[in-house]
Design a protein around this motif. Sequence first.
Motif, PDB file in Angstrom:
ATOM      1  N   VAL A   1       9.693  47.595  72.129  1.00  0.00           N
ATOM      2  CA  VAL A   1      10.862  48.472  72.076  1.00  0.00           C
ATOM      3  C   VAL A   1      11.936  47.927  73.004  1.00  0.00           C
ATOM      4  CG1 VAL A   1       9.489  50.528  71.530  1.00  0.00           C
ATOM      5  CG2 VAL A   1      10.029  49.999  73.905  1.00  0.00           C
ATOM      6  N   THR A   2      13.162  48.359  72.770  1.00  0.00           N
ATOM      7  CA  THR A   2      14.258  47.989  73.655  1.00  0.00           C
ATOM      8  C   THR A   2      14.636  49.211  74.467  1.00  0.00           C
ATOM      9  OG1 THR A   2      15.049  46.360  72.079  1.00  0.00           O
ATOM     10  CG2 THR A   2      16.591  47.058  73.786  1.00  0.00           C
ATOM     11  N   ARG A   3      14.579  49.064  75.779  1.00  0.00           N
ATOM     12  CA  ARG A   3      14.983  50.124  76.701  1.00  0.00           C
ATOM     13  C   ARG A   3      15.904  49.515  77.746  1.00  0.00           C
ATOM     14  NH1 ARG A   3       9.467  53.481  78.098  1.00  0.00           N
ATOM     15  NH2 ARG A   3       9.294  54.519  76.094  1.00  0.00           N
ATOM     16  N   ASN A   4      17.025  50.156  77.952  1.00  0.00           N
ATOM     17  CA  ASN A   4      18.001  49.659  78.938  1.00  0.00           C
ATOM     18  C   ASN A   4      18.335  48.193  78.696  1.00  0.00           C
ATOM     19  OD1 ASN A   4      17.905  52.209  80.203  1.00  0.00           O
ATOM     20  ND2 ASN A   4      16.157  51.566  81.443  1.00  0.00           N
ATOM     21  N   ALA A   5      18.538  47.849  77.431  1.00  0.00           N
ATOM     22  CA  ALA A   5      18.904  46.488  77.006  1.00  0.00           C
ATOM     23  C   ALA A   5      17.831  45.447  77.307  1.00  0.00           C
ATOM     24  CB  ALA A   5      20.240  46.070  77.625  1.00  0.00           C
ATOM     25  N   ARG A   6      16.608  45.894  77.575  1.00  0.00           N
ATOM     26  CA  ARG A   6      15.505  44.956  77.830  1.00  0.00           C
ATOM     27  C   ARG A   6      14.374  45.219  76.857  1.00  0.00           C
ATOM     28  NH1 ARG A   6      13.220  44.863  83.483  1.00  0.00           N
ATOM     29  NH2 ARG A   6      12.150  43.093  82.591  1.00  0.00           N
ATOM     30  N   GLN A   7      13.760  44.154  76.418  1.00  0.00           N
ATOM     31  CA  GLN A   7      12.593  44.254  75.545  1.00  0.00           C
ATOM     32  C   GLN A   7      11.393  44.701  76.372  1.00  0.00           C
ATOM     33  OE1 GLN A   7      12.674  43.572  72.245  1.00  0.00           O
ATOM     34  NE2 GLN A   7      10.515  43.652  71.770  1.00  0.00           N
TER      35      GLN A   7
END
Length: 102
Positions: free
Chosen positions: A60-66
């Motif tokens: 998933v992508t969270r806060n522009a991080r994978q």
Amino acid sequence: MSGLDPAIHAVTRLELCGLLAPVDDAEFSFLRERLGVSDSVLSKHAKALEEIDYLRIDKVTRNARQRTLLSLTPSGRHAFREHVAELRRLASIADASHEVHD
């Protein structure tokens, strides 16, 4: 026949399931740190559990991080509960035996 599940019984897998049992999911990095293992060790154990449908691995992508999230599947949760129940049963036998010999 033992109720212990050989797929879960390996120490790292047992600890991994124990960490995941009370939560919906957890990040790979958090689990790696808590278990004190390398990325490759955790990946290997997670993949083994995923292959038998005990574990789900999501990117998933969270806060522009994978991020990689791990979660127990319903069958994984059931297998873990059964495994823990068998460990408790065995421990109670050992406790009872210890009391007899004291």
